[in-house]
Design a protein around this motif. Structure first.
Motif, short mmCIF file in Angstrom:
data_model
loop_
_atom_site.label_atom_id
_atom_site.label_comp_id
_atom_site.label_asym_id
_atom_site.label_seq_id
_atom_site.Cartn_x
_atom_site.Cartn_y
_atom_site.Cartn_z
N LEU A 197 0.83 -1.21 0.00
CA LEU A 197 0.00 0.00 0.00
C LEU A 197 0.86 1.26 0.00
O LEU A 197 0.57 2.21 -0.73
N ALA A 198 1.90 1.26 0.80
CA ALA A 198 2.79 2.42 0.85
C ALA A 198 3.47 2.63 -0.50
O ALA A 198 3.60 3.76 -0.98
N TRP A 199 3.87 1.54 -1.13
CA TRP A 199 4.51 1.63 -2.44
C TRP A 199 3.53 2.18 -3.48
O TRP A 199 3.85 3.07 -4.25
N VAL A 200 2.31 1.65 -3.49
CA VAL A 200 1.29 2.12 -4.44
C VAL A 200 0.99 3.60 -4.21
O VAL A 200 0.92 4.38 -5.17
N ALA A 228 -2.81 7.96 -8.14
CA ALA A 228 -4.10 8.09 -8.83
C ALA A 228 -4.96 6.83 -8.69
O ALA A 228 -6.16 6.88 -8.95
N LEU A 229 -4.37 5.74 -8.26
CA LEU A 229 -5.14 4.51 -8.09
C LEU A 229 -6.01 4.63 -6.85
O LEU A 229 -5.51 4.85 -5.74
N ALA A 230 -7.30 4.47 -7.04
CA ALA A 230 -8.23 4.52 -5.91
C ALA A 230 -8.15 3.20 -5.14
O ALA A 230 -8.49 2.14 -5.68
N VAL A 231 -7.65 3.27 -3.92
CA VAL A 231 -7.49 2.08 -3.08
C VAL A 231 -8.09 2.38 -1.71
O VAL A 231 -7.90 3.46 -1.17
N ASP A 232 -8.82 1.41 -1.19
CA ASP A 232 -9.34 1.51 0.18
C ASP A 232 -8.31 0.83 1.08
O ASP A 232 -8.36 -0.38 1.30
N GLY A 233 -7.37 1.61 1.56
CA GLY A 233 -6.27 1.07 2.35
C GLY A 233 -6.72 0.32 3.58
O GLY A 233 -6.16 -0.73 3.91
N ASP A 234 -7.73 0.85 4.28
CA ASP A 234 -8.22 0.15 5.48
C ASP A 234 -8.79 -1.22 5.12
O ASP A 234 -8.58 -2.19 5.85
N ALA A 235 -9.49 -1.29 3.99
CA ALA A 235 -10.06 -2.57 3.56
C ALA A 235 -8.95 -3.55 3.19
O ALA A 235 -9.01 -4.72 3.55
N VAL A 236 -7.94 -3.07 2.48
CA VAL A 236 -6.82 -3.96 2.10
C VAL A 236 -6.13 -4.49 3.35
O VAL A 236 -5.84 -5.69 3.45
N GLY A 291 -11.28 -6.23 -8.01
CA GLY A 291 -10.73 -4.89 -8.15
C GLY A 291 -9.33 -4.76 -7.59
O GLY A 291 -8.72 -5.75 -7.14
N ALA A 292 -8.83 -3.56 -7.59
CA ALA A 292 -7.46 -3.28 -7.14
C ALA A 292 -7.23 -3.74 -5.70
O ALA A 292 -6.19 -4.32 -5.39
N ASP A 293 -8.19 -3.50 -4.81
CA ASP A 293 -8.03 -3.89 -3.41
C ASP A 293 -7.83 -5.40 -3.29
O ASP A 293 -6.95 -5.87 -2.58
N ASP A 294 -8.68 -6.15 -4.00
CA ASP A 294 -8.60 -7.62 -3.97
C ASP A 294 -7.25 -8.09 -4.51
O ASP A 294 -6.64 -9.01 -3.97
N LEU A 295 -6.80 -7.46 -5.59
CA LEU A 295 -5.52 -7.85 -6.20
C LEU A 295 -4.36 -7.60 -5.26
O LEU A 295 -3.42 -8.41 -5.19
N LEU A 296 -4.40 -6.51 -4.52
CA LEU A 296 -3.31 -6.22 -3.58
C LEU A 296 -3.26 -7.24 -2.45
O LEU A 296 -2.17 -7.66 -2.04
N VAL A 297 -4.42 -7.64 -1.94
CA VAL A 297 -4.44 -8.68 -0.90
C VAL A 297 -3.91 -9.99 -1.47
O VAL A 297 -3.08 -10.67 -0.84
N GLU A 336 0.48 -10.79 -11.16
CA GLU A 336 1.25 -9.56 -11.27
C GLU A 336 0.87 -8.77 -12.52
O GLU A 336 0.83 -7.54 -12.50
N GLN A 337 0.54 -9.47 -13.62
CA GLN A 337 0.11 -8.77 -14.83
C GLN A 337 -1.22 -8.06 -14.61
O GLN A 337 -1.42 -6.95 -15.09
N ARG A 338 -2.12 -8.68 -13.85
CA ARG A 338 -3.39 -8.01 -13.52
C ARG A 338 -3.12 -6.74 -12.72
O ARG A 338 -3.76 -5.71 -12.95
N VAL A 339 -2.19 -6.80 -11.78
CA VAL A 339 -1.84 -5.61 -11.00
C VAL A 339 -1.22 -4.56 -11.91
O VAL A 339 -1.56 -3.37 -11.82
N VAL A 340 -0.34 -4.96 -12.80
CA VAL A 340 0.27 -4.03 -13.77
C VAL A 340 -0.82 -3.34 -14.57
O VAL A 340 -0.80 -2.11 -14.76
N ASP A 341 -1.78 -4.10 -15.07
CA ASP A 341 -2.87 -3.53 -15.89
C ASP A 341 -3.65 -2.47 -15.11
O ASP A 341 -3.95 -1.40 -15.65
N VAL A 342 -3.95 -2.75 -13.86
CA VAL A 342 -4.71 -1.82 -13.02
C VAL A 342 -3.88 -0.55 -12.76
O VAL A 342 -4.40 0.57 -12.86
#
Length: 194
Positions: free
Chosen positions: A50-53, A59-67, A125-131, A147-153
């Motif tokens: 999360l810190a890296w993102v 610009a990526l909308a992430v719900d950090g608390d949810a992740v 979504g992005a949150d799910d991919l990060l977890v 990792e390719q899905r994360v790259v795409d997002v």
């Protein structure tokens, strides 16, 4: 009343502590100590991701608390199926989701128990991919399709070239994977059964 081994797995020096609500859930369930240690390791990597993102792709909308909550509870169903802590199995996924919902955890937080292993499914979504990524990289496992899905997002959110995003994500995953031995040792220090 939680076992001493579980208390130690939740509080010993090592990976970041879990969010209070996640720790309370594990205590209420008297969860296997190894599960608590595993969840701390994945949660720790998720916090670093999360810190890296946030630093590279704001610009990526992430719900950090949810992740963070998702990483801290994604395998909670293994409290019901402890054999899946040391062997294969997926019964913990639906069971964990149901357990969280029964205990009043809202869907936006409970969903990770069922989505962490189905990152290639629809509606992820992005949150799910990060977890999901944290759940792999914590032990230095690299999954190119994930990792390719994360790259795409990340590329879609930032407008950056995919090759550029790939290189940055690859570096971030390598850096995180470098700590895998310590995280694996931390997890292995706690018994599957208290």
């Amino acid at each position: 009343m939680p076992s001493d081994a579980l208390r130690r797995a939740l509080t010993d020096p090592g990976p970041r502590p879990l969010p209070d609500e996640a720790a309370r859930l594990l205590e209420d369930l008297d969860a296997p100590p190894r599960l608590a240690a595993h969840l701390r390791a994945v949660h720790d990597v998720a916090a670093d991701l999360l810190a890296w993102v946030a630093g590279r792709y704001p610009a990526l909308a992430v719900d950090g608390d949810a992740v963070l909550f998702g990483a801290a509870t994604h395998d909670i169903g293994k409290a019901l199926y402890p054999e899946e802590l040391s062997g294969p199995g997926s019964r913990h996924e639906a069971a964990g989701h149901a357990l969280l919902r029964e205990r009043g955890v809202e869907e936006r937080l409970a969903r990770f128990a069922r989505t962490h292993a189905s990152w290639d499914g629809p509606g992820i979504g992005a949150d799910d991919l990060l977890v999901s990524l944290a759940d792999k990289v914590w032990k230095a496992k690299r999954v190119p399709d994930l990792e390719q899905r994360v790259v795409d997002v990340l590329a879609a959110a930032s407008g950056a070239e995919k090759w550029e995003v790939f290189m940055e994500l690859d570096d971030a995953c390598d850096r995180l994977a470098a700590g895998a031995d310590g995280r694996l040792a931390f997890q292995s220090a706690y018994p599957v059964v208290a």
